[in-house]
Write a protein that holds these residues in place. Sequence first.
Motif, mmCIF file in Angstrom:
data_model
loop_
_atom_site.group_PDB
_atom_site.id
_atom_site.type_symbol
_atom_site.label_atom_id
_atom_site.label_comp_id
_atom_site.label_asym_id
_atom_site.label_seq_id
_atom_site.Cartn_x
_atom_site.Cartn_y
_atom_site.Cartn_z
ATOM 1 N N ARG A 119 42.489 32.077 37.604
ATOM 2 C CA ARG A 119 42.993 33.420 37.310
ATOM 3 C C ARG A 119 41.878 34.438 37.159
ATOM 4 O O ARG A 119 42.125 35.616 36.894
ATOM 5 N N GLY A 120 40.635 34.006 37.298
ATOM 6 C CA GLY A 120 39.505 34.902 37.151
ATOM 7 C C GLY A 120 38.976 34.984 35.737
ATOM 8 O O GLY A 120 38.143 35.843 35.433
ATOM 9 N N GLU A 121 39.413 34.081 34.871
ATOM 10 C CA GLU A 121 38.966 34.062 33.484
ATOM 11 C C GLU A 121 37.784 33.108 33.312
ATOM 12 O O GLU A 121 37.470 32.318 34.198
ATOM 13 N N VAL A 122 37.143 33.200 32.150
ATOM 14 C CA VAL A 122 36.014 32.329 31.836
ATOM 15 C C VAL A 122 36.342 31.575 30.547
ATOM 16 O O VAL A 122 36.261 32.146 29.462
ATOM 17 N N PRO A 123 36.732 30.310 30.639
ATOM 18 C CA PRO A 123 37.063 29.528 29.449
ATOM 19 C C PRO A 123 35.787 29.106 28.705
ATOM 20 O O PRO A 123 35.240 28.019 28.928
ATOM 21 N N LEU A 124 35.319 29.982 27.827
ATOM 22 C CA LEU A 124 34.001 29.825 27.217
ATOM 23 C C LEU A 124 33.817 28.485 26.507
ATOM 24 O O LEU A 124 32.697 27.962 26.447
ATOM 25 N N GLU A 125 34.882 27.925 25.990
ATOM 26 C CA GLU A 125 34.772 26.659 25.255
ATOM 27 C C GLU A 125 34.210 25.543 26.131
ATOM 28 O O GLU A 125 33.573 24.608 25.628
ATOM 29 N N PHE A 126 34.427 25.650 27.442
ATOM 30 C CA PHE A 126 34.046 24.569 28.341
ATOM 31 C C PHE A 126 32.953 24.946 29.337
ATOM 32 O O PHE A 126 32.493 24.086 30.094
ATOM 33 N N VAL A 127 32.524 26.204 29.380
ATOM 34 C CA VAL A 127 31.600 26.653 30.423
ATOM 35 C C VAL A 127 30.156 26.329 30.050
ATOM 36 O O VAL A 127 29.659 26.756 29.006
ATOM 37 N N ARG A 128 29.479 25.598 30.930
ATOM 38 C CA ARG A 128 28.057 25.298 30.771
ATOM 39 C C ARG A 128 27.201 26.455 31.279
ATOM 40 O O ARG A 128 26.072 26.652 30.825
ATOM 41 N N GLY A 129 27.716 27.191 32.238
ATOM 42 C CA GLY A 129 26.983 28.307 32.832
ATOM 43 C C GLY A 129 27.523 28.563 34.224
ATOM 44 O O GLY A 129 28.402 27.845 34.710
ATOM 45 N N ARG A 130 27.005 29.611 34.863
ATOM 46 C CA ARG A 130 27.391 29.925 36.235
ATOM 47 C C ARG A 130 26.287 29.425 37.154
ATOM 48 O O ARG A 130 25.146 29.886 37.086
ATOM 49 N N ALA A 131 26.619 28.480 38.008
ATOM 50 C CA ALA A 131 25.639 27.876 38.902
ATOM 51 C C ALA A 131 25.016 28.925 39.821
ATOM 52 O O ALA A 131 25.606 29.973 40.093
ATOM 53 N N GLY A 132 23.805 28.606 40.294
ATOM 54 C CA GLY A 132 23.095 29.517 41.184
ATOM 55 C C GLY A 132 22.210 30.499 40.446
ATOM 56 O O GLY A 132 21.525 31.304 41.075
ATOM 57 N N ARG A 133 22.199 30.443 39.120
ATOM 58 C CA ARG A 133 21.387 31.335 38.303
ATOM 59 C C ARG A 133 20.432 30.512 37.445
ATOM 60 O O ARG A 133 20.639 29.320 37.222
ATOM 61 N N SER A 134 19.393 31.157 36.950
ATOM 62 C CA SER A 134 18.456 30.468 36.072
ATOM 63 C C SER A 134 19.154 30.125 34.758
ATOM 64 O O SER A 134 20.149 30.761 34.376
ATOM 65 N N PRO A 135 18.660 29.118 34.036
ATOM 66 C CA PRO A 135 19.268 28.782 32.748
ATOM 67 C C PRO A 135 19.330 29.964 31.778
ATOM 68 O O PRO A 135 20.338 30.144 31.081
ATOM 69 N N VAL A 136 18.279 30.781 31.734
ATOM 70 C CA VAL A 136 18.294 31.935 30.833
ATOM 71 C C VAL A 136 19.370 32.929 31.248
ATOM 72 O O VAL A 136 20.098 33.471 30.401
ATOM 73 N N ASP A 137 19.503 33.175 32.543
ATOM 74 C CA ASP A 137 20.545 34.097 33.010
ATOM 75 C C ASP A 137 21.938 33.545 32.724
ATOM 76 O O ASP A 137 22.867 34.299 32.400
ATOM 77 N N GLN A 138 22.103 32.239 32.858
ATOM 78 C CA GLN A 138 23.384 31.623 32.503
ATOM 79 C C GLN A 138 23.703 31.860 31.031
ATOM 80 O O GLN A 138 24.817 32.262 30.663
ATOM 81 N N ALA A 139 22.703 31.596 30.173
ATOM 82 C CA ALA A 139 22.915 31.756 28.734
ATOM 83 C C ALA A 139 23.164 33.214 28.368
ATOM 84 O O ALA A 139 24.005 33.518 27.512
ATOM 85 N N ARG A 140 22.468 34.121 29.041
ATOM 86 C CA ARG A 140 22.652 35.543 28.754
ATOM 87 C C ARG A 140 24.067 35.992 29.104
ATOM 88 O O ARG A 140 24.714 36.714 28.344
ATOM 89 N N GLU A 141 24.569 35.557 30.257
ATOM 90 C CA GLU A 141 25.926 35.936 30.645
ATOM 91 C C GLU A 141 26.950 35.429 29.638
ATOM 92 O O GLU A 141 27.869 36.161 29.229
#
Length: 251
Positions: free
Chosen positions: A188-210
């Motif tokens: 649905r275009g949502e981000v289930p934060l409880e389960f999200v490790r990060g968005r692939a294709g980005r650096s770990p810091v950028d994942q954590a920042r998002e």
Amino acid sequence: MPDFRCSFASVEDAEPSIGTAPTDTEILLVECPGPWGREALTDNRLPDAVRDHLGSLDLKVFLLRRYDGSAGPGTRVFLASATEEGYDVRGTVLDRPDDLLGLDLASLPAYDGPLWLVCTNGKRDRCCAELGRPIAGLLSQEWPEGTWETTHLGGHRFSGTLLALPSGLTLGRLDTATALAACEAVDRGEVPLEFVRGRAGRSPVDQARELHVLGGGDPSDQVTAVPGPPRRQSCGDDKVKGTTRFEVRRS
């Protein structure tokens, strides 16, 4: 510790999973039914020439198979390239695996639809098979064309884990009670934060920042990586490796 389970130990230690999604900006997905070895890219049923070809490519390669063991007709191939929003996904069906040798990846047509890539390679880590395969079976009932078992995504200790395309969201610590609802939210275009490790294709810091911002944090806060406690990260070996944590400095 023959009964050690890396995913259980990670949960017991309350290890954060934020910023642990794959960082690969270009991913090739190749259908390869049957068993996979620990090093799946070299230990599989593909022809020798195809295995050598995939190993020579300067991009990440994941193998795919269906939960029920079915295959074909043909060999499904997808190419996922990172964008600002997630990934651009293209795909085709080859007559046979050997056609990969002459395939022009840049010419693949756009693929329209979700892909749920569930990590299940038990030869690499038993948690991936024990937790991942039931999830793949569940999701395949809802998305029979879009659900695949896949080889090593990284982060065994966050099993059950999957990569969702085209969003690039990598989910972890799923089970059969939570996986379907979490994937429906992503669809649905949502981000289930409880389960999200990060968005692939980005650096770990950028994942954590998002994820910090999506969780209500100030976009101007500074997010930095710091060493975390070393730990055993896999059921497959007893090596102890360093981990990473993320600190937020308020603006």
